[in-house]
Design an enzyme around this catalytic site. Structure first.
Site, PDB file in Angstrom:
ATOM      1  N   CYS A 159       0.816  -1.227   0.000  1.00 52.13           N
ATOM      2  CA  CYS A 159       0.000   0.000   0.000  1.00 52.13           C
ATOM      3  C   CYS A 159       0.845   1.270   0.000  1.00 52.13           C
ATOM      4  O   CYS A 159       0.315   2.357  -0.227  1.00 52.13           O
ATOM      5  CB  CYS A 159      -0.946   0.002   1.187  1.00 52.13           C
TER       6      CYS A 159
ATOM      7  N   HIS B 117      -3.289   6.841   3.042  1.00 56.15           N
ATOM      8  CA  HIS B 117      -3.710   5.533   2.540  1.00 56.15           C
ATOM      9  C   HIS B 117      -5.084   5.230   3.144  1.00 56.15           C
ATOM     10  O   HIS B 117      -5.288   5.339   4.358  1.00 56.15           O
ATOM     11  CB  HIS B 117      -2.684   4.478   2.942  1.00 56.15           C
TER      12      HIS B 117
ATOM     13  N   ASN C  92     -10.145  -0.253   0.724  1.00 55.78           N
ATOM     14  CA  ASN C  92      -8.685  -0.179   0.644  1.00 55.78           C
ATOM     15  C   ASN C  92      -8.253  -0.734  -0.713  1.00 55.78           C
ATOM     16  O   ASN C  92      -8.406  -1.927  -0.974  1.00 55.78           O
ATOM     17  CB  ASN C  92      -8.103  -1.002   1.801  1.00 55.78           C
TER      18      ASN C  92
HETATM   19  O1  UT7 Z   1      -3.359  -1.671   3.772  1.00 56.60           O
HETATM   20  C1  UT7 Z   1      -3.182  -2.296   4.993  1.00 56.60           C
HETATM   21  C2  UT7 Z   1      -4.263  -3.328   5.119  1.00 56.60           C
HETATM   22  N1  UT7 Z   1      -4.744  -3.675   6.389  1.00 56.60           N
HETATM   23  C3  UT7 Z   1      -5.280  -2.870   7.322  1.00 56.60           C
HETATM   24  O2  UT7 Z   1      -5.294  -1.675   7.255  1.00 56.60           O
HETATM   25  C4  UT7 Z   1      -5.901  -3.584   8.471  1.00 56.60           C
HETATM   26  C5  UT7 Z   1      -5.743  -2.885   9.792  1.00 56.60           C
HETATM   27  N2  UT7 Z   1      -6.585  -3.540  10.771  1.00 56.60           N
HETATM   28  C6  UT7 Z   1      -7.906  -3.292  10.864  1.00 56.60           C
HETATM   29  O3  UT7 Z   1      -8.435  -2.471  10.150  1.00 56.60           O
HETATM   30  C7  UT7 Z   1      -8.683  -4.056  11.919  1.00 56.60           C
HETATM   31  O4  UT7 Z   1      -7.805  -4.923  12.591  1.00 56.60           O
HETATM   32  C8  UT7 Z   1      -9.898  -4.832  11.343  1.00 56.60           C
HETATM   33  C9  UT7 Z   1     -10.974  -3.882  10.882  1.00 56.60           C
HETATM   34  C10 UT7 Z   1      -9.459  -5.732  10.211  1.00 56.60           C
HETATM   35  C11 UT7 Z   1     -10.500  -5.684  12.451  1.00 56.60           C
HETATM   36  O5  UT7 Z   1     -10.774  -4.867  13.565  1.00 56.60           O
HETATM   37  P1  UT7 Z   1     -10.306  -5.340  15.030  1.00 56.60           P
HETATM   38  O6  UT7 Z   1     -10.683  -4.280  15.980  1.00 56.60           O
HETATM   39  O7  UT7 Z   1      -8.857  -5.677  14.941  1.00 56.60           O
HETATM   40  O8  UT7 Z   1     -11.230  -6.583  15.252  1.00 56.60           O
HETATM   41  P2  UT7 Z   1     -10.839  -8.098  15.560  1.00 56.60           P
HETATM   42  O9  UT7 Z   1     -10.158  -8.726  14.401  1.00 56.60           O
HETATM   43  O10 UT7 Z   1     -10.191  -8.180  16.885  1.00 56.60           O
HETATM   44  O11 UT7 Z   1     -12.272  -8.702  15.676  1.00 56.60           O
HETATM   45  C12 UT7 Z   1     -13.188  -8.321  16.725  1.00 56.60           C
HETATM   46  C13 UT7 Z   1     -14.400  -9.197  16.584  1.00 56.60           C
HETATM   47  C14 UT7 Z   1     -14.086 -10.666  16.501  1.00 56.60           C
HETATM   48  O12 UT7 Z   1     -15.091 -11.378  17.176  1.00 56.60           O
HETATM   49  P3  UT7 Z   1     -14.845 -11.987  18.642  1.00 56.60           P
HETATM   50  O13 UT7 Z   1     -13.692 -12.909  18.492  1.00 56.60           O
HETATM   51  O14 UT7 Z   1     -14.545 -10.795  19.504  1.00 56.60           O
HETATM   52  O15 UT7 Z   1     -16.154 -12.653  18.952  1.00 56.60           O
HETATM   53  C15 UT7 Z   1     -14.171 -10.945  15.037  1.00 56.60           C
HETATM   54  O16 UT7 Z   1     -14.490 -12.299  14.763  1.00 56.60           O
HETATM   55  O17 UT7 Z   1     -15.094  -8.850  15.393  1.00 56.60           O
HETATM   56  C16 UT7 Z   1     -15.312 -10.048  14.628  1.00 56.60           C
HETATM   57  N3  UT7 Z   1     -15.286  -9.716  13.226  1.00 56.60           N
HETATM   58  C17 UT7 Z   1     -16.418  -9.407  12.550  1.00 56.60           C
HETATM   59  N4  UT7 Z   1     -17.699  -9.319  12.922  1.00 56.60           N
HETATM   60  C18 UT7 Z   1     -18.592  -8.969  11.972  1.00 56.60           C
HETATM   61  C19 UT7 Z   1     -14.235  -9.647  12.386  1.00 56.60           C
HETATM   62  N5  UT7 Z   1     -14.646  -9.301  11.152  1.00 56.60           N
HETATM   63  C20 UT7 Z   1     -15.992  -9.141  11.223  1.00 56.60           C
HETATM   64  C21 UT7 Z   1     -16.979  -8.790  10.285  1.00 56.60           C
HETATM   65  N6  UT7 Z   1     -18.259  -8.712  10.711  1.00 56.60           N
HETATM   66  N7  UT7 Z   1     -16.691  -8.508   8.986  1.00 56.60           N
END
Ligand code: UT7
Length: 330
Positions: free
Chosen positions: A115, A255, A285
């Protein structure tokens, strides 16, 4: 020795027609529009048509940038494509773009800085033009990320979209253009952001496909943590080199990964959110395309004028980061 002033003379962008909304994801995944919007800021993204590859998106963006610069493809003397979704592992997507634009005998190559790719490619192009051998370099950031995401991985596939952005880098009026650039990387091999198989380390076979190792894997938390430190670091360093204060910036083009990352960066750079151009709600993204896509759209809307001080800033897989400060040249 006097250095030439080098900057952007033309911009263009292209997004495919197909819109994939959060509600479309609700139909195929255990997710909601509300979760995606609240956690990322994304509402919809574009997906390439089956017959479109990254070079096709790039060519559309390139044509617009050439028109914006009042140039034809004949005026180009180099093409650089930043991408993590090349049409083929080899040959380069830049060579395919060259072929489609019908330009002959110029150097063409790809840059893989994920990115941050647009920042890396603009910096390379700027140095090449400043060196005096090349005059007009076509820089592209293009991605068809919809082909490398696992559509069953809800914390990953909802983030990404397809698109391309183009910039023509040339000599500009004295004192305008790129005032500074700061690139960096913190290399890792811990599956923070990569496609594990399909390269020389692990060629794809039935097992890698069954394990979905041909798709992007990401440790979202780790990327988030890196981003909130890398974005301000890169921007502040580039500002310092350019001797520009954050409050002098008219706009920042970050970004477009996640609105929460940008909000955190805004606090650390001490720039209000209103100065950050955001279009991630519409496109998600788009990796190497994202910063150029934001810049191209803002220029089209008349939001940047000659003489405006702006910052471009990104982070991504590698892990990599980069920022460029510009005094807008046209
Ligand atoms: O260009 C670089 C590319 N990457 C990025 O910029 C990614 C940077 N990271 C992020 O944006 C975040 O980490 C995410 C948006 C991907 C995820 O947010 P998070 O605050 O890190 O959430 P998490 O992965 O810890 O998930 C929290 C909860 C989980 O459930 P439990 O285990 O707490 O029950 C996930 O299973 O949210 C759940 N979850 C979802 N729920 C509904 C994860 N994805 C989803 C979804 N819909 N799409």
């Amino acid at each position: 020795m006097e250095f030439k002033s080098v900057g952007i003379k033309g911009l263009g962008y292209y997004v495919p027609e197909k819109v994939m909304t959060n509600f479309d994801f609700e139909k195929i995944l255990d997710t909601t529009d509300e979760w995606i919007r609240t956690m990322t800021g994304v509402e919809e993204r574009r997906y390439a048509a089956p017959e479109q590859a990254t070079s096709d998106l790039c060519v559309e963006a390139a044509k617009k940038a050439l028109a914006d610069a009042n140039m034809t493809a004949e005026d180009l003397d180099m093409i650089i494509v930043a991408t993590v979704t090349p049409d083929y592992i080899t040959q380069s997507t830049a060579c395919l773009v060259q072929n489609k634009l019908g330009v002959k005998q110029i150097p063409c190559f790809d840059v893989n800085a994920a990115c941050s790719g647009f920042m890396y490619a603009l910096t390379i192009a700027g140095s090449m033009v400043r060196g005096g051998v090349y005059k007009n370099i076509l820089v592209l950031g293009g991605e068809v990320l919809s082909r490398i995401v696992d559509m069953e991985n809800r914390s990953n596939c909802i983030l990404f979209g397809d698109g391309a952005a183009a910039a023509i880098v040339s000599e500009v009026e004295d004192g305008y253009g790129m005032l500074s650039t700061h690139l960096g990387a913190e290399g890792e091999d811990d599956m923070i952001l990569k496609i594990p198989a399909g390269g020389s380390k692990k060629p794809n076979d039935a097992e890698t496909i069954a394990n979905k190792e041909n798709f992007l894997v990401m440790k979202g938390h780790d990327v988030f943590k890196f981003a909130v430190h890398a974005l301000p670091l890169a921007t502040n360093k580039a500002l310092k080199i350019a001797n520009v204060k954050a409050e002098e910036l008219k706009m920042i083009f970050p970004h477009q990964a996640n609105v929460r990352i940008i909000e955190s960066a805004a606090k650390r750079i001490h720039v209000p959110m209103e100065k950050f151009y955001l279009n991630l709600n519409k496109y998600g993204n788009t990796s190497a395309a994202s910063i150029g896509l934001a810049l191209g759209e803002a220029k089209e809307k008349g939001l940047i004028q000659k003489g405006d001080l702006i910052a471009l800033t990104g982070f991504g897989g590698g892990l990599t980061y980069g920022s460029i400060i510009m005094k807008w040249a046209y």
